[in-house]
Design an enzyme around this catalytic site. Structure first.
Site, PDB file in Angstrom:
ATOM      1  N   GLU A 160       1.290  -0.973  -0.051  1.00 45.83           N
ATOM      2  CA  GLU A 160       0.257   0.265   0.224  1.00 45.83           C
ATOM      3  C   GLU A 160       1.241   1.642  -0.014  1.00 45.83           C
ATOM      4  OE1 GLU A 160      -2.869   1.960   3.132  1.00 45.83           O
ATOM      5  OE2 GLU A 160      -2.420   0.075   3.550  1.00 45.83           O
ATOM      6  N   GLU A 243      -8.956   9.900   5.931  1.00 41.40           N
ATOM      7  CA  GLU A 243      -8.951   9.246   7.317  1.00 41.40           C
ATOM      8  C   GLU A 243      -9.223   9.879   8.347  1.00 41.40           C
ATOM      9  OE1 GLU A 243      -5.920   4.916   6.149  1.00 41.40           O
ATOM     10  OE2 GLU A 243      -4.649   6.463   6.925  1.00 41.40           O
TER      11      GLU A 243
END
Length: 384
Positions: A160, A243
């Site tokens: 990622e 986030e």
């Protein structure tokens, strides 16, 4: 020809005007019927609910780290966080990742996507973003780019890449800082680590970036150079969102675009040869001063090609038992094994025919040996 009486002429004029009016009304009705209906905003509150925008991207609520309500409203060009209740500790994982993406994520693929795509077939992956920030939340604004050894369209990929455009509050990426890097013409703080399911390489902007157009492949190639992916791996999705750890209502992706250009363009070669057309050409001189248990290395990199090398990265493997303790004129990470030296602000470009030097000091055990197999931005170099 006989002339009609005045009453008949008046009636005919009235009928002509009425017919013209009816024809105009019919034309307006036809135009309204032909025009596409405006897309109403769609609000999603299901934890993993999704919807499609622009006929090509998926907006996902993606609430996975909290049971508190979160809702996102998809717009024609992006989305906004309509409700973001609750909070989680800032020293752990965030509440969620409300986002928009191109590609495939947990069995959901965006319409008409060309992903997954093998990295050595991708010439470029241009993307653009415009963010809307708020001040009463703890969050990051970030891209999430996923890579895997297989063309996977479900589950968790192996690597990622995160690009933090903004962070607000006492939060930090997964892992630990491993230096800085110049990617896409910007300088980033680089963090590397893992979350138990996949490797994570994060590029953190030193100050907030509210909008930017860039090539996703610049970050992919930087990740390959650090040994966290291979050129025969696959790009599976390009995502952008937030986030949040605390609150988050009002955060918005005002606009988003992502395309992936594949074919025979200048994509990375899984087995580059500096003699092939289009590949970077380079030469490395590696000089050392060795003493018992210690050494210094002076490295000169020459660009023998005809194009400048921007954001240079020199990858090589230190022989077993060697460990770098400090470096100058470059960032060299990690301290042992397969390492990558990257340019700093004043020497991030190597002009055609030009060269630069950097060095480092380290320790060694046993018989000293020099590394080989130098690669400049994924292209093999000769040694002087």
């Amino acid at each position: 020809m006989r002339t009609p009486p005045p009453q008949v002429r008046a009636l005919r004029g009235l009928l002509s005007a009425l017919i013209a009016t009816l024809a105009s009304f019919a034309a307006v009705v036809a135009l309204v019927a032909a025009a596409p209906p405006a897309q109403a905003d769609t609000t999603i509150c299901e934890p993993f609910g999704t919807t499609t925008i622009q006929g090509r991207y998926v907006v996902q609520n993606n609430r996975w780290g909290s049971s508190a309500t979160q809702c996102v409203t998809a717009t024609d060009s992006g989305f906004r966080v309509a409700q973001a209740d609750g909070s989680v500790p800032t020293n752990g994982a965030p509440k969620s990742y409300p986002s928009v993406f191109n590609g495939c994520h947990y069995t959901t693929c965006s319409p008409g996507t060309s992903l997954p795509a093998r990295l050595n077939t991708v010439s470029s992956a241009p993307s653009s973003i415009s963010y809307g920030f708020v001040g009463d939340a703890v969050y990051n604004a970030s891209y999430d780019i996923w890579l895997d050894p297989t063309p996977r369209t479900d589950g968790v990929n192996q690597t990622e890449i995160m690009i933090w455009f903004n962070r607000v509050g006492p939060i930090q990426p997964i892992g630990s800082p491993v230096g800085t890097a110049t990617v896409g013409g910007r300088t980033w703080e680089v963090w590397s680590g893992g979350n138990g399911s996949n490797d994570v390489l994060s590029f953190v902007a030193p100050s907030a970036i509210s909008s930017w157009s860039f090539d996703v492949m610049d970050f992919v190639r930087a990740t390959v150079a650090r040994g966290l992916a291979g050129n025969d791996w696959y790009l599976t999705s390009v995502q952008a969102g937030f986030e949040p750890w605390q609150n988050g209502a009002g955060l918005a992706v005002n606009s988003f675009s992502s395309t992936v250009q594949t074919g025979t363009g200048p994509g990375p070669d899984p087995d580059p040869d500096p003699g092939e057309p289009g590949e970077a050409a380079c030469q490395v001189s590696y000089g050392t001063n060795v003493w018992q248990n210690g050494f210094t290395a002076d490295v000169t990199v020459t660009n023998t090609g005809t194009a400048p090398v921007d954001g240079w990265r020199l990858a090589f493997t230190l022989p077993s038992g060697q460990r770098i303790s400090n470096a100058w004129n470059a960032s060299v990470t990690p301290s042992s094994g397969a390492v990558t030296a990257t340019g700093v602000a004043h020497n991030a470009r190597i002009a055609p025919g030009g060269s630069l030097s950097f060095g480092f000091q380290g320790t060694h055990g046993g018989t000293f040996a020099e590394p080989d197999g130098f690669r400049l931005n994924d292209a093999a170099c000769t040694t002087a």
